[in-house]
Design an enzyme around this catalytic site. Structure first.
Site, PDB file in Angstrom:
ATOM      1  N   THR A   1       0.166  -8.354  13.524  1.00  0.00           N
ATOM      2  CA  THR A   1      -0.086  -7.119  12.822  1.00  0.00           C
ATOM      3  C   THR A   1       0.281  -7.286  11.344  1.00  0.00           C
ATOM      4  OG1 THR A   1       2.445  -6.911  13.229  1.00  0.00           O
ATOM      5  CG2 THR A   1       1.041  -6.073  14.718  1.00  0.00           C
TER       6      THR A   1
ATOM      7  N   LYS B   1       3.312  -7.156   4.347  1.00  0.00           N
ATOM      8  CA  LYS B   1       3.255  -5.695   3.752  1.00  0.00           C
ATOM      9  C   LYS B   1       2.911  -4.863   5.199  1.00  0.00           C
ATOM     10  CE  LYS B   1       0.262  -3.117   3.621  1.00  0.00           C
ATOM     11  NZ  LYS B   1      -0.754  -2.378   4.540  1.00  0.00           N
TER      12      LYS B   1
ATOM     13  N   ASN C   1       0.183  10.997   6.424  1.00  0.00           N
ATOM     14  CA  ASN C   1      -1.182  10.414   7.121  1.00  0.00           C
ATOM     15  C   ASN C   1      -2.516  11.619   7.243  1.00  0.00           C
ATOM     16  OD1 ASN C   1      -0.774   7.598   7.777  1.00  0.00           O
ATOM     17  ND2 ASN C   1       1.034   8.467   8.773  1.00  0.00           N
TER      18      ASN C   1
ATOM     19  N   THR D   1       0.846  -1.051  -0.062  1.00  0.00           N
ATOM     20  CA  THR D   1       0.160  -0.022   0.051  1.00  0.00           C
ATOM     21  C   THR D   1       0.945   1.117  -0.043  1.00  0.00           C
ATOM     22  OG1 THR D   1      -0.351  -0.140   2.329  1.00  0.00           O
ATOM     23  CG2 THR D   1      -1.831  -1.213   1.078  1.00  0.00           C
TER      24      THR D   1
ATOM     25  N   SER E   1      -6.954  11.197   0.432  1.00  0.00           N
ATOM     26  CA  SER E   1      -7.408  12.160  -0.652  1.00  0.00           C
ATOM     27  C   SER E   1      -6.655  11.728  -1.861  1.00  0.00           C
ATOM     28  CB  SER E   1      -7.041  13.529  -0.236  1.00  0.00           C
ATOM     29  OG  SER E   1      -6.091  13.781   0.317  1.00  0.00           O
TER      30      SER E   1
END
Lengths: 383, 383
Positions: B179, B168, B378, B146, B383
């Protein structure tokens, strides 16, 4: 007017030379009676600064004649020498004021792990004592600033009696029993037990619910001193309400001046099974760095609210959670709600409501966004 | 080679069009046997994504034939439709692979609160199945990225058998039971109970002690699949050690690629009364925003370490705490130690040792510094 708004108090604020930049750094608040009742709450951090260890002893008698406060150094993690320095400060104030040292509370704020320049501080106490005035409250409030950009004061006056106070704090703002340095004064005629009850009730729902950056200080102190100079003994409920109002006002000012912040965030948890649940959830949301960054970016990222709620032990069903940001219910029943584009986040104050749908209790935690300015200010603070 | 280093596995990674930028976003890992044993650990966040709820059911049988992973959307907080989508994904993979849907685990990662584009994802599963290869491990690792800047893989080979894996994760890295997304494969011939035991032992001291930003995900999943294709059943201790090595290597890679980070911080707590104390103290230090800012500014601010320790319930005497930063004991006996100017903080890795002087237990937590880049990344992510 801050700590001198109530009758029976004098104060002073001076530059003793503790701060290298020459700004005011020493404040003195004196209770001239007739009564000298007091109460205090202190940080619950187990690493306590020398002035906290000292003032905790002072407050046990329920009697405080004077408070010496310095900025420019926290006198925390300074070992036996640090405690001797605090003791010497109280002795000096006692000497010049003609009181007993055990009635002098001491508060310090600034960098941890550095001894105070006593060759400047002790003469400063004498200078401050010489400048004590019934109009000295504002100067005292200015002298306790560290990274604060403004000084913080608040006053509530009732029928013939007053509660006033001053506060400092702009970072390391997170609750234990208390947060930051705060001195409140009143001319109401009340004993220390009543002051203690009113102060604990007030801090529990005000300073204890201000959580700017999740970092708990070693020096946090909130003191409430009563002179009895008004000759009036108010009803407990009315007095407690006035103390709560002043604490709420000062707490709101602390959040409004938090280091690097561009948003003040009101996290309101509603329909919780218990007040403890509401506080736990509110604090978890308020401490979520990813959410705090999103708010900074004016992004109504409710997924980060839900992931923060999910880390708590509070009673809730994930499929019944609702979240509103600035009045728009962007999350309904744990899933996508109203259009997030409707959320207007242009203003400094942001209001998040987390509905746990599990009861009727509520709690509000105040926090700030996380900004590049916060990082900058706190990566350069000690240099 | 990641998940295809061990014999008996094929994998693929493709661009299905889930990500608008056209980057790879769908991975498929298939266990071709002869054995199809598996174990898994999942986020302890109570708000769980649909693929976590599904995969928790799958793993109960101890049997996993295939894993479908997508980036570009977390499918978290998406309600009943989100769960249907996960189910449909497993059904599609089962159909094209000729297996049962209940043997297909699903993992998703990306923005919370957005439904996946199933019109792209389901054809993508078919495309990926057509590209399955014994050399597909790297492509699969790339497809699950990501905000990761690099893909993460690790392999340990022993006498005739191998443990390999991919991971990832670059933000929202904080421990629950597990996690981030991680798939480990082995050709060792072991049953699901043994895999489960080795996996839990490994994650407890690796992924559970990676705490980049204190924010726990809704989607964290770690799967371990065994094909038995080597025909070798290693000793438990040797196998567990290999799994732990691969997990530690991947965990270290996650920290090294954390969002916006400029420092990797190893927080080592020593001489604790219990391992739980050591972990609690390590985590408190690792989550202190003020300290993380100081480290970013290359400031060995040990006072912030002590104030973080002070918020815990661990056994210690404040006057006996010692702290070393990069080998210099800047805090001794709770007070000023060696000259802080001696601390060299120019390098990416920073090593903090907190000595509680209360016992013999130890634990290490890995975290990152807090930077303006973290805030930027972050506050702009969705957006």
């Amino acid at each position: 007017m801050s700590v001198t708004a109530a009758k029976g108090f004098t104060a002073a604020g001076i530059a003793a030379g503790i701060k290298e930049n020459g700004n005011p750094d020493l404040a003195l608040v004196v209770n001239n009676g007739p009564r000298r009742a007091a109460a205090g709450v202190f940080t619950s951090n187990r690493v306590k600064a020398a002035p906290v260890l000292w003032s905790e002893q002072v407050i046990k008698s329920g009697q405080v004649s004077a408070v010496v406060l310095n900025s420019g150094g926290a006198n925390a993690c300074t070992g036996p020498k640090g405690f001797q320095d605090t003791h010497a400060t109280a002795e000096k104030a006692a000497e010049v004021l003609g009181r007993g040292a055990i009635e002098v509370a001491v508060c310090s704020t600034g960098l941890i792990g550095v001894l105070l320049p006593m060759d400047k501080l002790l003469p400063g106490v004498e200078t401050a004592a010489a400048q004590l005035s019934e109009h000295g409250g504002e100067k005292a409030a200015i002298a306790i600033k560290t990274t604060d950009t403004v000084h913080k004061t608040s006053v509530v006056s009732k029928d013939g009696w007053t509660v006033g106070g001053m506060a400092k704090g702009a970072g390391m703002l997170a609750p234990g029993l208390a947060t930051m340095l705060v001195v409140l004064t009143t001319d109401a005629d009340l004993d220390s037990e009543t002051l203690d009850r009113a102060l604990r009730a007030a801090t529990k729902v005000t300073f204890d619910r201000v959580d700017s950056d999740g970092c708990m200080s070693t020096n946090d102190t909130v003191l409430l001193l009563a002179s009895g100079a008004s000759g009036i003994t108010p009803e407990y409920a009315e007095f407690a309400d006035a103390v709560r109002q002043v604490c709420a006002d000062l707490g709101r000012q602390l959040i409004g001046d938090a280091e690097g912040a561009s948003k003040d965030i009101k996290v309101e948890v509603v329909n919780a099974a218990s007040e403890e649940d509401a506080v736990e959830v509110g604090r978890s949301i308020a401490r979520n760095n990813l959410l705090k960054c999103a708010i900074h970016g004016e992004d109504p990222n409710w997924g980060r609210v839900l992931s923060a709620i999910g880390t708590t032990q509070a009673a809730f069903d994930p499929d019944q959670l609702n979240v509103a940001i600035n009045g728009v219910w962007v999350c309904k029943n744990g899933s996508v709600g109203e259009d997030r584009e409707k959320v207007d986040m242009r203003y400094r104050e942001v209001h998040i409501v987390a509905d746990l749908a599990a009861g009727t209790e509520t709690a509000t935690i105040w926090t700030n966004d996380l900004t590049a300015d916060y990082v900058h200010e706190n990566s350069a603070y000690s240099s």
